[in-house]
Scaffold this active site. Structure first.
Site, PDB file in Angstrom:
ATOM      1  N   LEU A  84      18.445  20.974  71.036  1.00 39.15           N
ATOM      2  CA  LEU A  84      17.186  20.941  70.279  1.00 39.15           C
ATOM      3  C   LEU A  84      17.053  19.707  69.400  1.00 39.15           C
ATOM      4  O   LEU A  84      15.955  19.333  69.007  1.00 39.15           O
ATOM      5  CB  LEU A  84      17.064  22.198  69.409  1.00 39.15           C
ATOM      6  CG  LEU A  84      16.966  23.538  70.145  1.00 39.15           C
ATOM      7  CD1 LEU A  84      16.994  24.690  69.158  1.00 39.15           C
ATOM      8  CD2 LEU A  84      15.705  23.602  70.998  1.00 39.15           C
ATOM      9  N   GLY A 108      21.715  14.914  60.122  1.00 42.78           N
ATOM     10  CA  GLY A 108      22.875  14.976  59.231  1.00 42.78           C
ATOM     11  C   GLY A 108      24.137  15.106  60.060  1.00 42.78           C
ATOM     12  O   GLY A 108      24.356  14.355  61.007  1.00 42.78           O
ATOM     13  N   PHE A 109      24.959  16.092  59.711  1.00 44.69           N
ATOM     14  CA  PHE A 109      26.208  16.313  60.440  1.00 44.69           C
ATOM     15  C   PHE A 109      26.020  17.234  61.640  1.00 44.69           C
ATOM     16  O   PHE A 109      26.910  17.377  62.462  1.00 44.69           O
ATOM     17  CB  PHE A 109      27.256  16.969  59.515  1.00 44.69           C
ATOM     18  CG  PHE A 109      27.629  16.131  58.330  1.00 44.69           C
ATOM     19  CD1 PHE A 109      27.586  14.746  58.394  1.00 44.69           C
ATOM     20  CD2 PHE A 109      28.031  16.721  57.134  1.00 44.69           C
ATOM     21  CE1 PHE A 109      27.935  13.966  57.304  1.00 44.69           C
ATOM     22  CE2 PHE A 109      28.382  15.954  56.035  1.00 44.69           C
ATOM     23  CZ  PHE A 109      28.335  14.564  56.117  1.00 44.69           C
ATOM     24  N   ALA A 110      24.895  17.918  61.712  1.00 43.48           N
ATOM     25  CA  ALA A 110      24.753  19.040  62.648  1.00 43.48           C
ATOM     26  C   ALA A 110      24.042  18.661  63.942  1.00 43.48           C
ATOM     27  O   ALA A 110      23.234  17.745  63.989  1.00 43.48           O
ATOM     28  CB  ALA A 110      23.989  20.166  61.967  1.00 43.48           C
ATOM     29  N   LYS A 111      24.376  19.430  64.986  1.00 43.72           N
ATOM     30  CA  LYS A 111      23.601  19.412  66.227  1.00 43.72           C
ATOM     31  C   LYS A 111      23.007  20.804  66.384  1.00 43.72           C
ATOM     32  O   LYS A 111      23.623  21.792  65.999  1.00 43.72           O
ATOM     33  CB  LYS A 111      24.495  19.091  67.427  1.00 43.72           C
ATOM     34  CG  LYS A 111      24.806  17.618  67.561  1.00 43.72           C
ATOM     35  CD  LYS A 111      25.448  17.307  68.902  1.00 43.72           C
ATOM     36  CE  LYS A 111      25.579  15.789  69.082  1.00 43.72           C
ATOM     37  NZ  LYS A 111      26.156  15.447  70.389  1.00 43.72           N
ATOM     38  N   CYS A 112      21.813  20.859  66.952  1.00 44.45           N
ATOM     39  CA  CYS A 112      21.134  22.150  67.095  1.00 44.45           C
ATOM     40  C   CYS A 112      20.913  22.464  68.571  1.00 44.45           C
ATOM     41  O   CYS A 112      20.492  21.581  69.327  1.00 44.45           O
ATOM     42  CB  CYS A 112      19.785  22.086  66.383  1.00 44.45           C
ATOM     43  SG  CYS A 112      19.679  23.301  65.078  1.00 44.45           S
ATOM     44  N   ASP A 155      13.656  19.718  48.786  1.00 41.40           N
ATOM     45  CA  ASP A 155      13.432  18.769  49.878  1.00 41.40           C
ATOM     46  C   ASP A 155      12.298  19.251  50.788  1.00 41.40           C
ATOM     47  O   ASP A 155      12.401  19.186  52.008  1.00 41.40           O
ATOM     48  CB  ASP A 155      14.722  18.571  50.686  1.00 41.40           C
ATOM     49  CG  ASP A 155      14.683  17.303  51.546  1.00 41.40           C
ATOM     50  OD1 ASP A 155      13.804  16.445  51.303  1.00 41.40           O
ATOM     51  OD2 ASP A 155      15.518  17.178  52.462  1.00 41.40           O
ATOM     52  N   LYS A 213       9.278  18.866  52.816  1.00 35.47           N
ATOM     53  CA  LYS A 213       8.647  17.740  53.512  1.00 35.47           C
ATOM     54  C   LYS A 213       8.195  18.239  54.876  1.00 35.47           C
ATOM     55  O   LYS A 213       8.577  19.331  55.314  1.00 35.47           O
ATOM     56  CB  LYS A 213       9.626  16.575  53.655  1.00 35.47           C
ATOM     57  CG  LYS A 213      10.896  16.925  54.425  1.00 35.47           C
ATOM     58  CD  LYS A 213      11.855  15.746  54.480  1.00 35.47           C
ATOM     59  CE  LYS A 213      13.132  16.097  55.242  1.00 35.47           C
ATOM     60  NZ  LYS A 213      14.073  14.981  55.287  1.00 35.47           N
TER      61      LYS A 213
END
EC number: 2.7.11.21
Length: 598
Positions: free
Chosen positions: A50, A54-58, A167, A169
């Site tokens: 998806l 940042g540090f993550a993959k979805c 945050d 946005k």
């Protein structure tokens, strides 16, 4: 160890590495295909990628027992070795798991193994307001009210639970299949521990940063009001209030409160934006004040919106009679960037909806110049000749097109070109340069004249002059339904509704090796005859989708292809696309069928 409500996040240092040094990307372990929650024994199948941030993959993940589909946010533990990284992740999980509201992304648990932390979240298939903004720029006033109302309701819930998001946005306001707003990404969120507490620190840089945060004076709930003011401005104007090309200059403008609202914006909207963007935090309205503002109380708010709004403005029925006549103007639908006003045809029954032309914001060439520039840049770096090609790094599923042509039939020697969009709506671009579209309900019709004025009718009620065209449309529809295979249409769009407007086929031509189709929302699609591959180019997202011989659908950002490279097959198609876009550009605007022999 950091804890989440009695549960520890265990992060061991990598073998051979001292604690606190994140591993290089090459040392990051492969994410397993089956994710197992050791506590509940739930098993999830990892599906479509998806996106990353940042540090993550979805990824899309499916509970193998219930078959429920979620979004799985997956963070490598090599990115959580420093205490502040661990604490940030722990805080994010603790806050999100405590929340439960219709307009907040749902939390469905978290677990970990030796290499990753997995967070199971509600899946928002329609991405975020950021992608909508890139495709649409400024939205209509009723749409802005619709999105803002839901954002405010979600934020009201957060504030009542003493949570400051910090945050807010467009990119953190997600949309589900019902086009409902869900506030997500609590990576910078904090909890107010006592009345009057002013937070002093903030990790990371929020997009719409409030002046009191920049001034390090201490901040509280008012920062979210400031952000909602920036969101409202961006939705109505088409760009953020303090945006410049230089971050330092942007921060200077925020500190000095330097921005202006264009004159064409409704004065009530301008007044509310100005209240939310006051420099002094205590002078701003509270979250509970916002929905009582006259911008919301006297203006039309649709109860729901169609998914077509992701790429084209909706059509609004005339507002309810209780609404003041002066407020009706912004409620009609639009076909931006065309020369002629959209007017109701005298020959069409009164059931048709009145159309109105707003200020044009689209270029006359439907973004072909931007597309040509993007293709020139990507081709110049010869992306398939890089020493190391990491095409998968260029993937950006958030840029998947909303509409593409899934079937077509060329009858231009007699009548025109028939086509089907991926949502099963069917259109014909007739040889006289008029267009007729039948929605996927098999009943609603959209007729576009040569001068681009639009009319809405249905198969039960239409002027006699359209009888032949409607008969032909039905013929095309039946032929495509019986004889043609659908292209790359494994993404299931939602049913349209009474507010839907569809993009239409603007221009097309055939060469010896391909058919080139240009839609009114800027999308250019090229179908190659020999191997049945296809590319779909979107200038607004600056992205290309490639449907390969196996009918697999992947979407890439063109700027990331420049950075990471791509395979020879895609590179050659991008070179071909540049020539075809030049040909589209050199053809006269509004010409339905371009003669081509390349």
């Amino acid at each position: 160890m950091a804890q989440v409500a009695g549960k520890k996040l265990t992060v061991a240092p990598e073998a051979g590495k001292p604690p606190g040094i994140p591993g290089s990307s090459s040392s990051v372990k492969e994410i397993p295909e089956i994710l197992v929650d050791p506590r509940t024994r739930r098993r999830y199948l990892r599906g479509r990628f998806l996106g990353k941030g940042g540090f993550a993959k979805c990824y899309e993940i499916t509970d193998l027992e219930s078959r429920e589909v979620f979004a799985g946010k997956i963070v490598p533990k090599t990115m959580l070795l420093k205490p502040h990284q661990k604490d940030k992740m722990t805080m994010e999980i603790a806050i999100q798991r405590s929340l439960d509201h219709r307009h907040v992304v749902g939390f469905h648990g978290f677990f970990e193994d030796n290499d990753f932390v997995y967070v199971v979240l509600e899946l928002c298939r329609r991405r975020s307001l950021l992608e909508l903004h890139k495709r649409r720029k400024a939205v209509t006033e009723p749409e802005a009210r619709y999105y803002l109302k839901q954002t405010i309701l979600g934020c009201q819930y957060l504030h009542s639970n003493r949570v400051i998001h910090r945050d807010l946005k467009l990119g953190n306001l997600f949309l589900n299949d019902e086009m409902e707003v869900k506030i997500g990404d609590f990576g910078l969120a904090t909890k107010v521990e006592y009345d009057g507490e002013r937070k002093k620190t903030l990790c990371g840089t929020p997009n719409y940063i409030a002046p009191e945060v920049l001034g390090k004076k201490g901040h509280s709930f008012e920062v979210d009001i400031w952000s909602i003011g920036c969101i409202m401005y961006t939705l109505l104007v088409g760009k953020p209030p303090f945006e410049t090309s230089c971050l330092k200059e942007t921060y200077m403008r925020i500190k000095k409160n330097e921005y202006s609202v264009p004159k064409h914006i409704n004065p009530m909207a301008t007044a509310l934006i100005q209240k939310m963007l006051r420099s002094e935090p205590t002078s701003r309205p509270t979250i509970d004040d916002l929905l009582n503002d006259e911008f919301f109380t006297t203006g039309y708010i649709p109860s729901r919106l169609p998914t077509t709004c992701l790429t084209v403005p909706p059509r609004f029925s005339i507002a309810p009679s209780t609404i003041d006549q002066s407020l009706r103007k912004p409620l009609t639908a639009i076909n931006k960037g065309q020369d002629s006003p959209l007017v109701e045809k005298q020959s069409v029954p009164a059931k048709e909806e009145e159309m109105q032309q707003p200020e044009s914001t689209e270029p006359a060439d439907c973004y072909l110049s931007e597309m040509l520039q993007q293709l020139t840049c990507v081709n110049a770096v010869k992306p398939s000749e890089r020493a190391v090609i990491r095409q998968e790094e260029a993937e950006d599923p958030a840029s998947v097109p909303i509409f593409w042509v899934s079937k077509w039939v060329d009858y231009s020697d007699k009548y025109g070109l028939g086509y089907q969009l991926c949502d099963n709506s069917v259109g014909v671009l007739f040889n006289d340069s008029t267009r007729l579209i039948m929605y996927n309900d098999g009943d609603s019709l959209q007729y576009i004249e040569r001068n681009n004025s639009e009319s809405y009718l249905n198969v039960r009620s239409y002027p006699a002059a359209l009888t032949k065209k409607i008969t032909l449309l039905k013929y095309f529809r039946n032929y495509m339904s019986e004889h043609l295979l659908k292209a790359g249409a494994n993404i299931t769009p939602r049913e349209g509704d009474e507010l839907a407007r569809l993009p239409f086929l603007r221009t097309w031509f055939r060469t010896r090796s391909a058919i080139i189709l240009h839609l009114s929302n800027g999308t250019v699609q090229i179908n190659f005859f020999q191997d049945h591959t296809k590319i779909i180019l979107c200038p607004l997202m600056a992205a290309v989708s490639y449907i390969d011989e196996k009918r697999e659908f992947h979407t890439y950002k063109l700027s990331l292809i420049q950075e990471f490279g791509c395979c020879k097959e895609l590179a050659s198609r991008l070179r071909y696309a540049r020539t075809m876009v030049e040909k589209l550009q050199s053809s006269k605007s509004g010409v339905a069928h371009v003669k081509a022999s390349a």
